[in-house]
Design a protein around this motif. Structure first.
Motif, short mmCIF file in Angstrom:
data_model
loop_
_atom_site.label_atom_id
_atom_site.label_comp_id
_atom_site.label_asym_id
_atom_site.label_seq_id
_atom_site.Cartn_x
_atom_site.Cartn_y
_atom_site.Cartn_z
N ALA A 42 45.83 28.11 56.82
CA ALA A 42 44.79 27.50 55.99
C ALA A 42 44.68 28.18 54.63
CB ALA A 42 43.45 27.55 56.71
N MET A 43 44.93 29.50 54.57
CA MET A 43 44.84 30.25 53.33
C MET A 43 45.99 31.24 53.27
SD MET A 43 40.76 31.12 53.02
CE MET A 43 39.52 29.81 52.96
N SER A 44 46.26 31.72 52.08
CA SER A 44 47.27 32.76 51.89
C SER A 44 46.60 34.07 51.53
CB SER A 44 48.25 32.35 50.77
OG SER A 44 47.56 32.18 49.54
N TYR A 45 47.29 35.18 51.76
CA TYR A 45 46.74 36.49 51.47
C TYR A 45 46.54 36.65 49.96
CZ TYR A 45 47.39 38.24 56.22
OH TYR A 45 47.29 38.44 57.56
N PRO A 46 45.39 37.16 49.54
CA PRO A 46 45.17 37.31 48.10
C PRO A 46 45.99 38.44 47.48
CG PRO A 46 43.31 38.19 49.32
CD PRO A 46 44.21 37.53 50.32
N VAL A 47 46.40 39.42 48.28
CA VAL A 47 47.17 40.57 47.78
C VAL A 47 48.23 40.90 48.81
CG1 VAL A 47 47.08 43.04 47.26
CG2 VAL A 47 45.31 41.54 46.39
N LYS A 48 49.40 41.28 48.35
CA LYS A 48 50.46 41.73 49.25
C LYS A 48 50.26 43.22 49.51
CE LYS A 48 53.89 38.34 47.67
NZ LYS A 48 55.23 38.15 47.07
N GLY A 49 49.91 43.56 50.72
CA GLY A 49 49.64 44.96 51.07
C GLY A 49 49.24 45.08 52.52
N LYS A 50 48.64 46.21 52.84
CA LYS A 50 48.23 46.51 54.21
C LYS A 50 46.72 46.36 54.34
CE LYS A 50 51.95 49.82 55.19
NZ LYS A 50 52.27 51.20 55.61
N ILE A 51 46.29 45.89 55.50
CA ILE A 51 44.85 45.78 55.79
C ILE A 51 44.36 47.15 56.23
CG2 ILE A 51 43.12 44.70 57.26
CD1 ILE A 51 44.89 42.26 57.46
N GLY A 58 46.78 47.68 47.97
CA GLY A 58 47.99 47.32 47.24
C GLY A 58 48.19 48.26 46.07
N ALA A 59 49.21 47.98 45.28
CA ALA A 59 49.49 48.81 44.11
C ALA A 59 48.50 48.49 43.01
CB ALA A 59 50.91 48.56 43.63
N ALA A 60 48.10 49.52 42.27
CA ALA A 60 47.16 49.33 41.16
C ALA A 60 47.77 48.39 40.14
CB ALA A 60 46.83 50.67 40.52
N GLY A 61 46.98 47.40 39.71
CA GLY A 61 47.45 46.42 38.75
C GLY A 61 48.14 45.23 39.37
N ALA A 62 48.31 45.21 40.71
CA ALA A 62 48.97 44.09 41.37
C ALA A 62 48.11 42.83 41.22
CB ALA A 62 49.20 44.40 42.85
N PRO A 63 48.75 41.66 41.16
CA PRO A 63 47.96 40.43 40.97
C PRO A 63 47.14 40.08 42.20
CG PRO A 63 50.27 39.90 41.34
CD PRO A 63 50.20 41.39 41.20
N VAL A 64 45.94 39.59 41.98
CA VAL A 64 45.07 39.06 43.02
C VAL A 64 45.10 37.55 42.90
CG1 VAL A 64 42.73 39.00 43.95
CG2 VAL A 64 43.62 41.12 42.99
N GLN A 65 45.50 36.86 43.97
CA GLN A 65 45.70 35.42 43.93
C GLN A 65 44.64 34.69 44.72
OE1 GLN A 65 49.66 35.19 45.53
NE2 GLN A 65 50.65 35.80 43.61
N ALA A 66 44.39 33.44 44.33
CA ALA A 66 43.43 32.60 45.06
C ALA A 66 44.01 32.27 46.43
CB ALA A 66 43.14 31.34 44.28
N GLY A 126 33.76 27.80 36.70
CA GLY A 126 33.97 26.38 36.57
C GLY A 126 35.42 25.97 36.54
N ASP A 127 36.36 26.92 36.39
CA ASP A 127 37.78 26.59 36.37
C ASP A 127 38.24 26.11 37.73
OD1 ASP A 127 37.81 27.30 33.77
OD2 ASP A 127 39.00 29.14 34.01
N THR A 128 39.20 25.17 37.73
CA THR A 128 39.84 24.73 38.96
C THR A 128 41.11 25.56 39.15
OG1 THR A 128 38.98 22.49 38.72
CG2 THR A 128 40.86 22.79 40.19
N VAL A 129 41.23 26.19 40.31
CA VAL A 129 42.37 27.05 40.59
C VAL A 129 43.15 26.46 41.76
CG1 VAL A 129 41.26 29.12 39.70
CG2 VAL A 129 41.00 28.52 42.11
N SER A 130 44.44 26.78 41.81
CA SER A 130 45.30 26.32 42.90
C SER A 130 45.64 27.48 43.81
CB SER A 130 46.58 25.70 42.33
OG SER A 130 47.28 26.65 41.53
N ARG A 131 46.16 27.17 44.96
CA ARG A 131 46.53 28.20 45.92
C ARG A 131 47.64 29.08 45.36
NH1 ARG A 131 47.53 27.18 52.34
NH2 ARG A 131 48.51 29.14 52.88
N GLY A 132 47.45 30.40 45.44
CA GLY A 132 48.43 31.35 44.94
C GLY A 132 48.32 31.64 43.46
N GLN A 133 47.38 31.01 42.75
CA GLN A 133 47.22 31.27 41.32
C GLN A 133 46.59 32.64 41.10
OE1 GLN A 133 45.13 28.19 39.20
NE2 GLN A 133 44.59 29.55 37.49
#
Length: 408
Positions: A295-304, A320-328, A370-377
């Motif tokens: 249903a959803m994807s992980y917002p960050v690649k890393g360890k829980i 995760g690594a500092a500065g890594a992207p956080v995704q919707a 108010g922005d519309t975002v897509s999965r993984g953006q």
């Protein structure tokens, strides 16, 4: 012939009866529960039951009338308050507070009456995500965010959020947490007190009940905590006299040395049961892949690093690594962008009428309200620091849910 004076005979009989009374009282007291300090065991008075049902006093509320426990908060009404007054003082909608307590918004309240809160009051730090009150934030996002779908254009009202009261950490009560009992149809204060074995007077004092001890269906009652005495100190080892060890016949004697300890074992050649094959077949193990049907994807690649725990940690922490992207985690509309008490940004994305995702402890926000975002953006980045992580929550209305079923 000896003549006995009737008066002297009656006096002697009376003395015998008086001397026998203490013995009768002691024997009668042996049938009651043993009270080690012997209060009430000599005579007609017995304080054992009172000592066993003694309760502590209710904690004093803070300046806003709140009593905070690790799992919930309650508000204490003041003289002349209505439910509207309490709701305005703590910053929660009066309709929500009335619905949760089975009341009307204009109902008058007694001084000291307890009002249960459906969630943390805005501006009070909770024990989730290092003091971030995500429940209040998600509730405000539901009320403020436009009801748009992910495919709709981002022509929404981008008015700034109303200023929230400054977050202040309330004094969380230490020690055991009182049980919060919801009154069912047909229950009375007396049945509740018998259920939890507490005095009905203490129940009334803790909850601000009237002189008739009346309660209503749907009302929340705090069950008074029992006054437990401090544990007695255990006697030190030096004060305990040594006890002589007595062994049974045939025990405690020395064991003879086995022959193998003095003489070497005989040389033996043992053939292996089966020889292992020299060349093992090589098997290619496919790399683990993430299912695209989740249903959803992980917002960050890393360890829980921290898992979900209802009431303690209402989400998961992903390092995760500092500065890594956080995704919707999924497509939706940015419902709110705010900051916690440490001036750290928080993003709330709305996916449908009630479903929300929360991203805390982020930096370098790349979207606007108010922005519309897509999965993984990419919507932000992990903050720089020795422990970079994102606190991720999934909220169904006001209630937090475990994010892992949505991610797997």
């Amino acid at each position: 012939m000896t003549v006995t004076d009737p008066t002297r005979r009656d006096r002697a009989t009376g003395r015998k009866v008086l001397m026998a009374l203490p013995l009768v009282a002691v024997l009668a007291a042996c049938e009651a529960p043993l009270d080690y300090d012997l209060r009430g065991q000599i005579g007609a008075f017995n304080t054992t039951k009172a000592a066993q049902t003694a309760t502590t006093s209710r904690p004093k509320p803070d300046s806003n009338g709140l009593i905070t426990y690790p799992s919930y908060q309650v508000a204490v009404a003041r003289r002349g308050d209505t439910l509207n007054d309490v709701a305005g003082r703590i910053g929660l909608p009066a309709s929500e507070l009335a619905r949760f307590n089975g009341m009307k918004t204009d109902d008058p309240l007694r001084q000291g009456e307890i009002i249960a809160l459906p969630r943390r009051a805005p501006g009070t730090a909770s024990n989730s995500s290092d003091g971030v009150d995500i429940a209040s934030l998600a509730g405000d996002a539901i009320d403020r965010a436009p009801a748009t779908t992910p495919s709709a254009a981002s022509t929404v009202n981008t008015a700034p959020l109303a200023p929230q009261p400054s977050a202040s950490k309330p004094q969380v009560q230490s020690g055991p947490e009182p049980v919060r009992h919801k009154v069912k149809r047909g229950e009375t204060a007396y049945t509740v007190s018998r259920l939890y074995q507490v005095p009905v007077k203490a129940l009334a004092e803790w909850n601000g009940l009237g002189s008739d001890f009346a309660i209503r269906e749907g009302q929340f009652l705090l069950i008074p905590l029992k006054d437990r005495p401090a544990p007695r100190k255990q006697a030190s080892a030096a004060a305990v006299p040594a006890v002589a060890t007595v062994t049974a016949p045939g025990e405690g004697t020395s064991t003879p040395t086995p022959p193998s300890a003095t003489k070497p074992l005989p040389q033996e050649t043992v053939a292996p049961a089966a020889e292992a094959p020299k060349d093992l077949p090589k098997v290619e193990v496919p790399a683990p892949t993430r299912s695209s049907s989740s249903a959803m994807s992980y917002p960050v690649k890393g360890k829980i690093t921290r898992t979900y725990s209802k009431g303690k940690n209402d989400g998961i922490d992903i390092a995760g690594a500092a500065g890594a992207p956080v995704q919707a985690a999924d497509g939706g509309t940015v419902a709110a962008i705010t900051k916690d008490s440490n001036n750290i940004p928080i993003i709330v994305i709305r996916h449908d009428a009630k479903l929300l995702t929360v991203y805390a402890n982020v930096d370098k926000i790349a979207v606007n309200k108010g922005d519309t975002v897509s999965r993984g953006q990419t919507i932000a980045a992990l903050r720089d620091g020795p422990s970079a992580y994102v606190h991720f929550e999934v909220r169904n209305g006001f209630e937090s849910v475990d994010p892992l079923p949505y991610l797997q």
